[in-house]
Design an enzyme around this catalytic site. Sequence first.
Site, mmCIF file in Angstrom:
data_model
loop_
_atom_site.group_PDB
_atom_site.id
_atom_site.type_symbol
_atom_site.label_atom_id
_atom_site.label_comp_id
_atom_site.label_asym_id
_atom_site.label_seq_id
_atom_site.Cartn_x
_atom_site.Cartn_y
_atom_site.Cartn_z
ATOM 1 N N LYS A 37 0.733 -1.257 -0.165
ATOM 2 C CA LYS A 37 0.022 0.043 -0.126
ATOM 3 C C LYS A 37 0.830 1.211 -0.167
ATOM 4 O O LYS A 37 2.231 1.264 0.275
ATOM 5 C CB LYS A 37 -0.761 0.051 1.334
ATOM 6 N N HIS A 51 -0.374 -5.036 6.201
ATOM 7 C CA HIS A 51 0.065 -5.498 7.381
ATOM 8 C C HIS A 51 -0.558 -5.628 8.657
ATOM 9 O O HIS A 51 -0.471 -6.810 9.260
ATOM 10 C CB HIS A 51 1.534 -5.255 7.731
ATOM 11 N N LYS A 91 -1.780 -8.854 12.160
ATOM 12 C CA LYS A 91 -1.589 -8.679 13.589
ATOM 13 C C LYS A 91 -2.629 -9.787 14.199
ATOM 14 O O LYS A 91 -3.613 -10.168 13.983
ATOM 15 C CB LYS A 91 -1.802 -7.436 14.218
ATOM 16 N N GLU A 124 0.490 7.878 16.565
ATOM 17 C CA GLU A 124 2.039 7.531 16.458
ATOM 18 C C GLU A 124 2.523 8.763 17.131
ATOM 19 O O GLU A 124 2.389 9.861 16.927
ATOM 20 C CB GLU A 124 2.366 7.296 14.877
ATOM 21 N N HIS A 174 -5.546 0.674 6.253
ATOM 22 C CA HIS A 174 -5.409 0.038 7.778
ATOM 23 C C HIS A 174 -6.864 0.383 8.606
ATOM 24 O O HIS A 174 -7.375 -0.723 8.937
ATOM 25 C CB HIS A 174 -4.466 0.760 8.591
#
Length: 470
Positions: free
Chosen positions: A147, A177, A181, A215, A239
């Site tokens: 992505k 990704h 998880k 973040e 995401h």
Amino acid sequence: MSEPPQSADLIVFGGTGDLSMRKLLPALYHCDRDGRLSPETRIIAMSRGGLDDADFRGKVDAQVRGAVPVDDLNVWERFLGRLHHVSIDIGGEDTTGWERLGAMLAGHERRTRVFYLASPPMTFGPFCRQVERAGLVTPASRVVLEKPLGRDLASARRINDEVGAIFDERQIYRIDHYLGKETVQNLLVLRFANAFLEPIWNSLWIDHVQITAAETVGTPGRRGYYDHAGALRDMVQNHLLQLLCLVAMEPPSRNDREAIRDEKVKVLQALRPIVGGEVDRFTVRGQYTAGESGGEQVPGYLDEPDGTAPTETSHRVETFAAIRAEVKNWRWAGVPFYLRTGKRMPYRCSEIVVQFKDVPHSIFPGSAPNRLVLRLQPSEGIQLHIMAKEPGAGEVALKPVPLSLSFAETFTTRVPEAYERLLMDVLTGNPTLFMRRDEVEAAWRWIDPILGEWEAHGTPPEPYPAGTSG
């Protein structure tokens, strides 16, 4: 008893880049250490670096070895022995690199052959055409696309058309990704393997859902990329919308690769469009300014060291985005989904919070609604917050307490990184956790009107000091 791993050739375009060094190669080392790669499997990096095999192995030994727990030097040496490097310049006239790659792959046409494009999306089409021109596409080939897949619906369709002209849809793995998880995997198990949750997983019992990816880092050295992405393209379109799909999807008829993806597409198609004046009502965007983060003063987005001066685009790009979304179907009618992401936040955290409605009639003062918290990072786990009485005589005092599942504490085995799971799914041909073409395009179809309204107005994002909540 599990089947032995099949032999494969994994060709990583952008094999000396940041993603490869920080994520892909460490993940592949762990797969090797755990015995999930066959002895014949090779990892072939492609880049413009002008390296030979020995140079590349030395680079990996210097940069990757310190980031992974190498407790067996024999395994590490075995892993280094899998590594090869081919210098190729996409679009250049020199075909020497393609000829060398073809010679390396010759005679192994029946092996699983994975082309992993750890490169910007504008290279996806040209790379696939070059691979076909070099005669390297086999029936056992697969291609992995990182992505973001395009900048909008039109560019995503163009990339899908270009790649789809070379590879069948069954051969294309669009990776996110977050879906690798453990907590995300457990969300499906939590919902569909536990009878007590499904009856209350709807608008009668749930007040709202919050999906957050915060973040603490900024964008030093990456402003050039971020100017053309922004938080909405970089995080929300892929995401956060993927997490929303897993929370809101209907139970699939079976644990099947296409059945799950079918239900995710239905969620995206049910999202209430946010258009016109509603964009100002239901979305927020911001850009961080100078402030204190992690106990030190940090510059604002426009002053981050990048080697280039900020442009007009830099002043308009968002580093924080928040959206109030709604899924217009019977299960979720009236339940808001709050999507939030930002750089330079006061803490690093990716989580899903499902907040239930309060009890219809509380006989105790101080009660609070129950919450189900699924933490993706920094420490993966699940917590169900319930009300309990604090010990003591006299007045009844209530306190919310968590029933907690920490993967690190509950399970003695190492929790694998997301890329480990996803890379092994590619090698074994399991596309369940990867996005289908119609899924990617449905996400862009919902995001495009928001992007269009933001860009049409030309107003700068709201400023927020680094180290605050946006």
